[in-house]
Design a protein around this motif. Sequence first.
Motif, PDB file in Angstrom:
ATOM      1  N   CYS A  48      43.638  17.561  31.632  1.00  0.00           N
ATOM      2  CA  CYS A  48      43.394  18.996  31.532  1.00  0.00           C
ATOM      3  C   CYS A  48      42.250  19.276  30.567  1.00  0.00           C
ATOM      4  O   CYS A  48      42.237  18.762  29.450  1.00  0.00           O
ATOM      5  N   ILE A 107      46.806  24.341  31.509  1.00  0.00           N
ATOM      6  CA  ILE A 107      45.623  24.945  30.893  1.00  0.00           C
ATOM      7  C   ILE A 107      45.914  26.383  30.484  1.00  0.00           C
ATOM      8  O   ILE A 107      45.543  26.820  29.385  1.00  0.00           O
ATOM      9  N   LEU A 148      37.209  25.061  35.002  1.00  0.00           N
ATOM     10  CA  LEU A 148      38.365  24.212  34.688  1.00  0.00           C
ATOM     11  C   LEU A 148      38.098  22.783  35.142  1.00  0.00           C
ATOM     12  O   LEU A 148      37.502  22.546  36.192  1.00  0.00           O
TER      13      LEU A 148
END
Length: 345
Positions: free
Chosen positions: A212, A242, A79
């Motif tokens: 994001c 996300i 991420l």
Amino acid sequence: MDTRASDGIDLRHHGDVDAVDGLLDFAVNVRGDGPPDWLAARLAAALPTLGRYPSAAAELAARQQVADRHGRHPDEVLLLSGGAEGFAMLPRLRSRLAALIHPSFTEPEWALRQAAVPVHRVVLPPPYRLDPAAVPAAADLVVLGNPTNPTSVLHPAADVLAMRREGRILVVDEAFGDAVPGEPESLAGRSLPDVLVLRSLTKTFALAGLRCGYVLGPPDLLARLQVGRAHWPLGSLQLEAIRACSEPAAVAWAEREAETIACERAAMVELLAAAGVPVVGPARAPFLLLRVPDADLVRKKLQEKGIAVRRCDTFPGLDPNHVRVAVRAAEPARVLVTALREVLA
């Protein structure tokens, strides 16, 4: 800080600089002024969590959802605080020679040059079709966008994969991948040992202010990317966003948005053609590259008329006769084309 390369190109000039407050914004490729209502409500419901540190469980849940979305394993997901963070990580791959496919987003080149990584520009001539043979054999890192910013070209996946070589890492920036109906040339669902795919959620979902994104790839490469990374690199709202944007309903929403973009883009191309403004094509992204004489003057005259467009002389490989415009709905598109007619006259 000087953000220019040795040839004078400002590698850190991005569309937000052109989008001055109060102007009709065609410079930034973000859909709308903020996230859709369902996503805004989801984030608002998560506000009470801000008193706690982001948990490992929340991070894993977001990675799992991204993995499910692309048919991957959670260990293949890293991420990011916006897709651009992934480019800042590229120097950790310790490349001996990085090949950057241009014209394209310049942040990867900036990050690599700042880390003193040798860079070779592979500049594609119009109509900007990918030529795998143009990449130096010595390049152990290749970076390209697909679809490419600012040309709006979507390269065939077979051509992208043709650049793979023993000992080489291929990085594909799919920041606008979800804006292409059906994502036909995406590599996001392919588990390959030498390919990294970067995705952004800030464009289609209008989350530019929240930052994001994620990168998909083999666990060993992802581990190298995050060496020395700060603890809690993403906040609770980023993790929630996300996860929310990767759920089936959100993916279906994004697909409908991509189809809307395609219709709006076709209408804009028709309007521009009628106005005698050449469009680089075939365009497949949520923006168009226009060829206009003396683009800097055109851009300034449009600004005087209350319209912001993206300058393109900061993209290696483009001459001063280009501007980029975001795909917009019918009414603002007509305003832009009318202004262009007047300026070019």
